[in-house]
Design a protein around this motif. Structure first.
Motif, PDB file in Angstrom:
ATOM      1  N   ASN A   1       4.211   5.540 -11.426  1.00  0.00           N
ATOM      2  CA  ASN A   1       5.503   6.055 -10.977  1.00  0.00           C
ATOM      3  C   ASN A   1       6.134   5.099  -9.966  1.00  0.00           C
ATOM      4  OD1 ASN A   1       5.415   8.595 -12.421  1.00  0.00           O
ATOM      5  ND2 ASN A   1       3.829   9.222 -10.969  1.00  0.00           N
TER       6      ASN A   1
ATOM      7  N   TYR B   1       4.507   1.309  -6.483  1.00  0.00           N
ATOM      8  CA  TYR B   1       4.041   2.054  -7.654  1.00  0.00           C
ATOM      9  C   TYR B   1       2.721   2.741  -7.363  1.00  0.00           C
ATOM     10  CZ  TYR B   1       7.610  -0.758  -9.918  1.00  0.00           C
ATOM     11  OH  TYR B   1       8.799  -1.346 -10.256  1.00  0.00           O
ATOM     12  N   ASP B   2       2.646   4.020  -7.763  1.00  0.00           N
ATOM     13  CA  ASP B   2       1.407   4.773  -7.546  1.00  0.00           C
ATOM     14  C   ASP B   2       0.442   4.542  -8.717  1.00  0.00           C
ATOM     15  OD1 ASP B   2       2.160   6.431  -9.670  1.00  0.00           O
ATOM     16  OD2 ASP B   2       2.820   8.082  -8.388  1.00  0.00           O
TER      17      ASP B   2
ATOM     18  N   GLN C   1      -0.377   6.203 -11.189  1.00  0.00           N
ATOM     19  CA  GLN C   1       0.114   6.667 -12.486  1.00  0.00           C
ATOM     20  C   GLN C   1       1.289   5.817 -12.988  1.00  0.00           C
ATOM     21  OE1 GLN C   1      -0.439   9.004  -9.805  1.00  0.00           O
ATOM     22  NE2 GLN C   1      -2.501   9.112 -10.708  1.00  0.00           N
TER      23      GLN C   1
END
Length: 451
Positions: free
Chosen positions: A66, A61-62, A64
């Motif tokens: 995502n 997961y980044d 943000q």
């Protein structure tokens, strides 16, 4: 071998600093800080580098939030942040962590279970912290037992980063010279060799010729080392059994066979726990690394006990934190999870599903020359022409980076940088495979449309 690729200094699918101004302000700041603080030897992946802040299972997961599907990282082999591994490590690090010069039964318990996954003639383990150290140690053992110094590798091999191991890793480019006592042989590439070539027999003949050349130059042959799936040579899986005549040739000349299982091992091929077992062969030494502790620094050499007897008496070897209790607890948890969650069987089932899916998609795209794989390790090779099989590096990089934008992570492999390196985590399920196949097909359509 040609010079390493200048924009990324030899790293396939590496970020080119010439693209720095295509990034947003925050991304540029991170990349510039990396360059300043870590130096230019540290590379980022993709034309558009990605940042991750957490991971779970087969996803990363980044910042943000995502979600990215991880089809690349083999180090957390049983899944990112697996709760059983995390619990075992947390408990042990809060209890004891020290070196192996004190008695510790957990080390012995794990070693016995690990040895059970091999034939009975492989009965001893020496631990290291990294796969590179394991290869380095295996070469020392081979040279000591044979009295030789000559090492045979494939033309585009990678085995690690210590000085001795980098000197047998032919992927490193001209600024990391291959040792004068190293000889290379052609990889058993059935796709490029053609249907009428027995790549196993050819490899055996090449080994014969390499040993003959060594002897002509006063070099005694010590060992042949190969990744059982020839990962950096392009991931070469067919046909099963092609390694057998090669190993017979190695032993005929008095050399030892070192099976590099850093990438193929721990059930990844689906059919067997270790990649070499697919070929019905018996190595003298086996090296393992990255997936062993799901991210913790543990690796090792499994050996025929007779190879370690005199070596152990005459050669002092101690590696302070190799096989420490914390890393052993991680390795034990990984082995337990592979067994309890039947991940080797899962690798077979899901790997076969992916292989069939990629082959079906390939029927629609003449740009795809070959699809191959074993379990959860696959390659899709791109060519400019089906007849000439001329490599197409450009489309390969477009597909990799197109998938990255669709939040699917993978990279490239092979001397021509023209094969996708698809290496999902072992808990990968059919639902994840469908996401991968659908996004791959979407990417192919876009790349071909924009060509």
């Amino acid at each position: 071998m040609s010079e390493a690729y200048s924009p990324t200094a030899g790293m396939q699918n590496g970020f080119d600093m010439a693209l720095l101004n295509t990034l947003d302000a925050q991304e540029r700041s991170i990349v510039e800080r990396r360059q300043r603080l870590l130096g230019s030897a540290y590379k980022l992946m993709y034309q558009h580098p990605v940042q991750f802040v957490r991971a779970e299972g087969v996803h990363m997961y980044d910042p943000q939030g995502n979600e990215y599907l991880d089809c690349y990282n083999n180090v957390p082999s049983v899944g990112h942040c697996h709760p059983r591994v995390a619990e075992a490590v947390s408990k042990q690090i809060a209890t004891l962590n020290t070196h192996t010069r004190y008695m510790n039964e957990s080390l012995l318990d794990y070693t016995e279970q690990l040895i059970e996954t091999f034939r009975s003639d492989l009965g001893s383990v020496m631990y290291t912290c990294t796969g590179s150290e394991a290869v380095d140690l295996a070469m020392r053992i081979a040279k000591f037992n044979t009295g030789g110094t000559g090492i045979i590798v494939t033309e585009y091999a990678y085995h690690g980063i210590t000085s001795a191991v980098a000197a047998i890793s032919t992927t490193m480019g001209k600024h990391v010279p291959v040792d004068l006592h190293v000889r290379t042989v052609r990889a058993p590439d059935a796709y490029r060799a053609g249907p009428n070539v027995d790549v196993g027999a050819r490899l055996a003949n090449d080994i014969d010729a390499a040993v003959e050349d060594m002897e002509r130059h006063g070099i005694k042959f010590a060992a042949f080392i190969a990744d059982s799936l020839f990962s950096t040579d392009g991931l070469l899986t067919d046909s099963v059994g092609f390694l057998k005549p090669a190993i017979e040739a190695v032993h005929k000349h008095g050399g030892l066979y070192i099976a590099d299982e850093v990438q193929p091992g721990f059930g990844r091929t689906g059919s067997h726990m270790w990649g070499f077992q697919r070929h019905g062969i018996h190595p003298d030494l086996v090296v393992m690394g990255k997936p062993m502790g799901n991210g913790l620094p543990i690796a090792g050499v499994v050996a025929k006990p007779q190879l370690l007897e005199e070596f152990g008496r005459k050669i002092r070897y101690f590696n302070t934190f190799a096989g420490n209790p914390v890393c052993i607890s991680a390795a034990q948890a990984v082995l337990d999870v592979i067994r309890d969650e039947k991940l080797m069987h899962n690798s077979k089932v899901v790997g076969d599903y992916l292989l069939s899916g990629f082959k079906e998609i390939a029927k629609c795209y003449p740009q795809i020359g070959d699809v191959r794989g074993a379990g959860l390790y696959l390659a899709v090779e791109f060519v400019k022409d089906q007849e000439s099989k001329e490599v197409d590096r450009d489309i390969t990089l477009q597909v990799v980076n197109g998938l990255r934008e669709r939040r699917v992570l993978m990279s490239t492999t092979g001397r021509g940088e023209n094969s996708l390196k698809i290496r999902p985590l072992l808990p990968f399920q059919i639902e994840h495979a469908d996401v991968l196949l659908n996004r791959f097909e979407e990417t192919m359509k876009e790349v071909v449309r924009n060509a």
